[in-house]
Enzyme design. Structure first.
Site, PDB file in Angstrom:
ATOM      1  N   GLU A  77      83.444 -87.580   2.260  1.00 51.68           N
ATOM      2  CA  GLU A  77      83.148 -86.873   3.855  1.00 51.68           C
ATOM      3  C   GLU A  77      81.936 -86.265   4.242  1.00 51.68           C
ATOM      4  O   GLU A  77      81.278 -85.707   3.027  1.00 51.68           O
ATOM      5  CB  GLU A  77      84.391 -85.865   3.988  1.00 51.68           C
ATOM      6  CG  GLU A  77      85.681 -86.427   3.830  1.00 51.68           C
ATOM      7  CD  GLU A  77      86.727 -85.032   3.860  1.00 51.68           C
ATOM      8  OE1 GLU A  77      87.886 -85.314   3.800  1.00 51.68           O
ATOM      9  OE2 GLU A  77      86.364 -84.022   4.205  1.00 51.68           O
ATOM     10  N   CYS A  95      77.057 -80.940   6.585  1.00 52.38           N
ATOM     11  CA  CYS A  95      77.552 -80.500   5.400  1.00 52.38           C
ATOM     12  C   CYS A  95      77.905 -81.509   4.609  1.00 52.38           C
ATOM     13  O   CYS A  95      78.694 -82.601   4.795  1.00 52.38           O
ATOM     14  CB  CYS A  95      78.899 -79.824   5.691  1.00 52.38           C
ATOM     15  SG  CYS A  95      79.894 -79.446   4.419  1.00 52.38           S
ATOM     16  N   CYS A 107      86.883 -83.417  -7.039  1.00 56.93           N
ATOM     17  CA  CYS A 107      86.190 -82.276  -7.662  1.00 56.93           C
ATOM     18  C   CYS A 107      86.935 -82.251  -8.839  1.00 56.93           C
ATOM     19  O   CYS A 107      88.402 -82.268  -8.688  1.00 56.93           O
ATOM     20  CB  CYS A 107      86.246 -81.477  -6.551  1.00 56.93           C
ATOM     21  SG  CYS A 107      85.518 -79.783  -7.691  1.00 56.93           S
ATOM     22  N   CYS A 150      90.610 -75.972  -7.257  1.00 55.87           N
ATOM     23  CA  CYS A 150      90.938 -74.801  -6.541  1.00 55.87           C
ATOM     24  C   CYS A 150      92.416 -74.974  -5.708  1.00 55.87           C
ATOM     25  O   CYS A 150      92.390 -76.205  -5.180  1.00 55.87           O
ATOM     26  CB  CYS A 150      90.047 -74.411  -5.565  1.00 55.87           C
ATOM     27  SG  CYS A 150      88.545 -73.951  -6.659  1.00 55.87           S
ATOM     28  N   CYS A 165      92.339 -76.080  -1.852  1.00 56.35           N
ATOM     29  CA  CYS A 165      91.292 -77.087  -1.655  1.00 56.35           C
ATOM     30  C   CYS A 165      91.924 -78.359  -1.494  1.00 56.35           C
ATOM     31  O   CYS A 165      92.311 -78.735  -2.736  1.00 56.35           O
ATOM     32  CB  CYS A 165      90.178 -76.872  -2.111  1.00 56.35           C
ATOM     33  SG  CYS A 165      88.759 -78.071  -1.970  1.00 56.35           S
ATOM     34  N   GLY A 200      83.129 -81.623  -3.638  1.00 60.06           N
ATOM     35  CA  GLY A 200      82.631 -81.667  -5.120  1.00 60.06           C
ATOM     36  C   GLY A 200      81.952 -80.337  -5.281  1.00 60.06           C
ATOM     37  O   GLY A 200      81.759 -79.490  -4.504  1.00 60.06           O
ATOM     38  N   GLU A 201      81.714 -79.996  -6.759  1.00 58.04           N
ATOM     39  CA  GLU A 201      81.079 -78.926  -7.185  1.00 58.04           C
ATOM     40  C   GLU A 201      79.517 -79.471  -7.541  1.00 58.04           C
ATOM     41  O   GLU A 201      79.374 -80.108  -8.469  1.00 58.04           O
ATOM     42  CB  GLU A 201      81.598 -78.406  -8.276  1.00 58.04           C
ATOM     43  CG  GLU A 201      80.962 -77.371  -9.138  1.00 58.04           C
ATOM     44  CD  GLU A 201      80.416 -76.256  -8.425  1.00 58.04           C
ATOM     45  OE1 GLU A 201      81.155 -75.732  -7.294  1.00 58.04           O
ATOM     46  OE2 GLU A 201      79.318 -75.699  -8.514  1.00 58.04           O
ATOM     47  N   SER A 236      76.648 -74.232  -2.280  1.00 59.79           N
ATOM     48  CA  SER A 236      77.720 -73.452  -2.396  1.00 59.79           C
ATOM     49  C   SER A 236      78.342 -73.791  -3.875  1.00 59.79           C
ATOM     50  O   SER A 236      78.732 -75.150  -4.175  1.00 59.79           O
ATOM     51  CB  SER A 236      78.817 -73.673  -1.140  1.00 59.79           C
ATOM     52  OG  SER A 236      80.093 -73.074  -1.666  1.00 59.79           O
ATOM     53  N   SER A 244      81.399 -68.933  -4.265  1.00 61.31           N
ATOM     54  CA  SER A 244      82.848 -68.855  -3.538  1.00 61.31           C
ATOM     55  C   SER A 244      83.679 -67.931  -4.609  1.00 61.31           C
ATOM     56  O   SER A 244      83.968 -68.134  -5.483  1.00 61.31           O
ATOM     57  CB  SER A 244      83.393 -70.302  -3.555  1.00 61.31           C
ATOM     58  OG  SER A 244      82.716 -71.111  -2.745  1.00 61.31           O
ATOM     59  N   LEU A 245      84.041 -66.929  -3.822  1.00 60.61           N
ATOM     60  CA  LEU A 245      84.577 -65.615  -4.666  1.00 60.61           C
ATOM     61  C   LEU A 245      86.202 -65.773  -4.488  1.00 60.61           C
ATOM     62  O   LEU A 245      86.893 -65.889  -5.464  1.00 60.61           O
ATOM     63  CB  LEU A 245      83.841 -64.222  -4.194  1.00 60.61           C
ATOM     64  CG  LEU A 245      83.965 -63.501  -5.463  1.00 60.61           C
ATOM     65  CD1 LEU A 245      83.192 -63.973  -6.715  1.00 60.61           C
ATOM     66  CD2 LEU A 245      83.339 -62.207  -4.528  1.00 60.61           C
ATOM     67  N   HIS A 246      86.771 -65.643  -3.301  1.00 58.70           N
ATOM     68  CA  HIS A 246      87.999 -65.772  -2.886  1.00 58.70           C
ATOM     69  C   HIS A 246      88.840 -64.678  -3.549  1.00 58.70           C
ATOM     70  O   HIS A 246      89.922 -64.373  -3.121  1.00 58.70           O
ATOM     71  CB  HIS A 246      88.498 -67.182  -3.224  1.00 58.70           C
ATOM     72  CG  HIS A 246      87.871 -68.057  -2.619  1.00 58.70           C
ATOM     73  ND1 HIS A 246      87.216 -68.288  -1.262  1.00 58.70           N
ATOM     74  CD2 HIS A 246      87.367 -69.252  -3.085  1.00 58.70           C
ATOM     75  CE1 HIS A 246      86.556 -69.281  -0.907  1.00 58.70           C
ATOM     76  NE2 HIS A 246      86.631 -69.957  -2.334  1.00 58.70           N
ATOM     77  N   ASN A 271      91.460 -72.921   6.019  1.00 61.93           N
ATOM     78  CA  ASN A 271      91.725 -73.965   6.883  1.00 61.93           C
ATOM     79  C   ASN A 271      92.934 -74.383   6.147  1.00 61.93           C
ATOM     80  O   ASN A 271      93.053 -74.895   5.073  1.00 61.93           O
ATOM     81  CB  ASN A 271      90.776 -74.950   6.428  1.00 61.93           C
ATOM     82  CG  ASN A 271      89.702 -75.488   7.905  1.00 61.93           C
ATOM     83  OD1 ASN A 271      90.572 -75.712   8.813  1.00 61.93           O
ATOM     84  ND2 ASN A 271      88.662 -75.604   7.712  1.00 61.93           N
ATOM     85  N   CYS A 328      87.290 -78.989   3.734  1.00 66.75           N
ATOM     86  CA  CYS A 328      86.698 -79.917   2.727  1.00 66.75           C
ATOM     87  C   CYS A 328      87.751 -80.791   2.126  1.00 66.75           C
ATOM     88  O   CYS A 328      88.742 -80.285   1.777  1.00 66.75           O
ATOM     89  CB  CYS A 328      86.503 -78.718   1.498  1.00 66.75           C
ATOM     90  SG  CYS A 328      85.970 -79.389   0.079  1.00 66.75           S
TER      91      CYS A 328
HETATM   92  N1  SAH Z   1      82.586 -76.643  -4.742  1.00 69.01           N
HETATM   93  C1  SAH Z   1      81.775 -75.936  -3.855  1.00 69.01           C
HETATM   94  C2  SAH Z   1      81.396 -76.351  -2.691  1.00 69.01           C
HETATM   95  C3  SAH Z   1      82.533 -77.311  -1.957  1.00 69.01           C
HETATM   96  S1  SAH Z   1      83.632 -76.431  -1.199  1.00 69.01           S
HETATM   97  C4  SAH Z   1      82.556 -74.561  -3.783  1.00 69.01           C
HETATM   98  O1  SAH Z   1      83.712 -74.236  -4.038  1.00 69.01           O
HETATM   99  O2  SAH Z   1      81.804 -73.593  -3.421  1.00 69.01           O
HETATM  100  C5  SAH Z   1      82.960 -75.591  -0.044  1.00 69.01           C
HETATM  101  C6  SAH Z   1      83.548 -74.228   0.478  1.00 69.01           C
HETATM  102  O3  SAH Z   1      84.846 -74.543   1.055  1.00 69.01           O
HETATM  103  C7  SAH Z   1      83.888 -73.262  -0.611  1.00 69.01           C
HETATM  104  O4  SAH Z   1      83.731 -71.978  -0.365  1.00 69.01           O
HETATM  105  C8  SAH Z   1      85.598 -73.580  -0.867  1.00 69.01           C
HETATM  106  O5  SAH Z   1      86.030 -72.461  -1.488  1.00 69.01           O
HETATM  107  C9  SAH Z   1      85.697 -73.565   0.616  1.00 69.01           C
HETATM  108  N2  SAH Z   1      87.181 -74.220   0.742  1.00 69.01           N
HETATM  109  C10 SAH Z   1      87.839 -74.960   0.099  1.00 69.01           C
HETATM  110  N3  SAH Z   1      88.890 -75.398   0.808  1.00 69.01           N
HETATM  111  C11 SAH Z   1      88.967 -74.596   1.632  1.00 69.01           C
HETATM  112  C12 SAH Z   1      90.051 -74.520   2.864  1.00 69.01           C
HETATM  113  N4  SAH Z   1      91.178 -75.083   2.881  1.00 69.01           N
HETATM  114  N5  SAH Z   1      89.957 -73.366   3.822  1.00 69.01           N
HETATM  115  C13 SAH Z   1      88.782 -72.885   3.768  1.00 69.01           C
HETATM  116  N6  SAH Z   1      87.717 -72.815   2.979  1.00 69.01           N
HETATM  117  C14 SAH Z   1      87.976 -73.739   2.012  1.00 69.01           C
HETATM  118 FE1  SF4 Z   2      86.134 -78.157  -5.720  1.00 71.59          FE
HETATM  119 FE2  SF4 Z   2      84.704 -76.293  -4.099  1.00 71.59          FE
HETATM  120 FE3  SF4 Z   2      87.303 -77.348  -3.732  1.00 71.59          FE
HETATM  121 FE4  SF4 Z   2      87.198 -75.746  -5.739  1.00 71.59          FE
HETATM  122  S1  SF4 Z   2      86.673 -75.408  -3.609  1.00 71.59           S
HETATM  123  S2  SF4 Z   2      88.014 -77.505  -5.912  1.00 71.59           S
HETATM  124  S3  SF4 Z   2      85.172 -76.120  -6.510  1.00 71.59           S
HETATM  125  S4  SF4 Z   2      85.400 -78.357  -3.917  1.00 71.59           S
END
Ligand code: SAH
Ligand code: SF4
Length: 396
Positions: free
Chosen positions: A97, A133, A140, A144, A147, A214-215, A246, A269-271, A345, A388
């Protein structure tokens, strides 16, 4: 049909690699600069367009190389038309995407629904921003739990060309839109199709965020090769400061980034502000706990003197309590950083829900009161599954 010789994907080549390919074909040095210009400035999709090259060279390029790496299989546009999401198929059938977001000139950072990345930029007022983006992997491996991409696992790394091609596709799309506007929205006439190609206008895309599927730091070389190509001054000429990577927080990758000459922005990405909670949300935290991630980030700041963004997806009842906000403020105190809050999201069949506006604002207020700068990124393009990995999931 299977080619007898595998054709070379031109966008997978660095500039020196392109030069040595053409030198091997007995071409003078300046030919590779011309091809590079066609690829990255004129956005050619076919060697036949490269009209300043000799016919035989065009024929050889057509026979032995490939320009197109992505096949569009789905496009979704938000109701306000400002967000477009594409699902692309790769040559082996995998899908990725890419999302393009346009921000009108009056939407400065911190206002309205704007902020994807709130870096001040030198476009100046009145210009607006157009941010793409892009994805770096098909899937990935990080898993997480909130995600959509993480749920399906990793299929493979993207090549540098596949990463670059997403950006070029967005730029072509913007150029097409601009042309439609000039032509009063009419379709392409026969005459227009045969008209000489206009000189390339100034690039329309203003920012690239490596925040798709992806990472990126788990596909480090290819991601960096792609960014080097996109920032090349004789080509796409994007400023490094207009690029943000990111990461889920891979300490070795962050250390490597600190030593790169290309000054791209870093977002982590801390969360969650502690290992117990972060380990549940982002399992990679069990391998690289917060102390290691933050040590790498501190070191990065010390070496680059650049402000780092922490992303924090607010999940109702999970990571959005006032106590966690205070814990986060303590964790980040004194760092040259900024927290980007994003109400989650929602992903289909996932138990995680976005925090409501009141809880989100309360969380933000605690950080601000404790001297941590924040922005609240409102959910953009939720109606088109712009989170994502969400379009791919729906399509599967
Ligand atoms: N893998 C990398 C970059 C891709 S994800 C990373 O994790 O940072 C990009 C961002 O989208 C990250 O901050 C991730 O935590 C966030 N993300 C993933 N799923 C999400 C969701 N459902 N709602 C909001 N942010 C989300
Ligand atoms: Fe991969 Fe980023 Fe999604 Fe985590 S948030 S699964 S690192 S794409």
């Amino acid at each position: 049909m299977q080619d007898i010789l595998p054709r070379v994907p031109l966008l997978d080549l660095t500039r020196p690699q392109l030069a040595s390919l053409l030198a091997g074909w007995g071409q003078p040095r300046y030919r590779s600069d011309q091809v590079w210009d066609w690829l990255y400035r004129q956005l050619a999709t076919d060697p036949a367009e490269m009209t300043n090259l000799p016919k035989e060279l065009r024929a050889r390029l057509a026979a032995e190389t490939r320009l197109e790496l992505l096949a569009l299989i789905h496009e979704q546009r938000s109701n306000d038309g400002r967000t477009v999401k594409w699902l692309f198929q790769l040559h082996d059938g995998l899908t990725i995407e890419t999302v393009l977001m346009s921000y009108p000139p009056d939407e400065g950072p911190g206002q309205g629904e704007t902020v994807l990345m709130s870096y001040p930029s030198d476009e100046g007022p009145g210009q607006g921003r157009r941010t793409v983006c892009i994805s770096t992997q098909a899937g990935c491996a990080m898993g997480c739990v909130f995600c959509a991409t993480g749920q399906a696992g990793l299929a493979r790394n993207l090549t540098a060309g596949e990463i670059v091609a997403q950006t070029l596709a967005a730029e072509r799309w913007l150029a097409g839109e601009a042309q439609n506007d000039e032509q009063g929205g009419g379709g392409e006439s026969q005459a227009a199709a045969h008209a000489p190609r206009p000189a390339p206008a100034a690039r329309r895309l203003t920012n690239v965020v490596v925040m798709g599927m992806g990472e990126p730091l788990a596909n480090y070389e290819r991601t960096w090769q792609a960014l080097a190509a996109l920032t090349d001054r004789d080509g796409f000429n994007l400023g490094a400061r207009h690029i943000t990577i990111s990461t889920v927080g891979l300490p070795h990758g962050i250390q490597r980034m600190a030593a790169e000459p290309l000054q791209v922005n870093l977002a982590v990405s801390l969360h969650a502000p502690n290992d117990a909670l972060r380990g549940q949300l982002a399992p990679i935290n069990n391998r690289y706990p917060l102390a290691e991630v933050l040590a790498a980030v501190r070191d990065y700041i010390a070496r680059t003197n650049r402000r780092v963004t922490f992303e924090y997806a607010l999940m109702e009842g999970i990571n959005d309590t006032p106590a966690l906000a205070r814990e986060l403020a303590v964790l980040l105190r004194g760092m040259l950083c900024h927290v980007n809050l994003i109400p989650l999201n929602p992903v289909a069949e996932s138990p995680y829900q976005p925090s409501g506006p009141e809880r989100s604002s309360a969380f933000q207020a605690i950080l601000e009161r404790n001297g941590i700068p924040t922005t609240m990124r409102m959910r953009r393009g939720v109606e088109i599954d712009a989170g994502c990995g969400q379009l791919r999931r729906r399509h599967a």
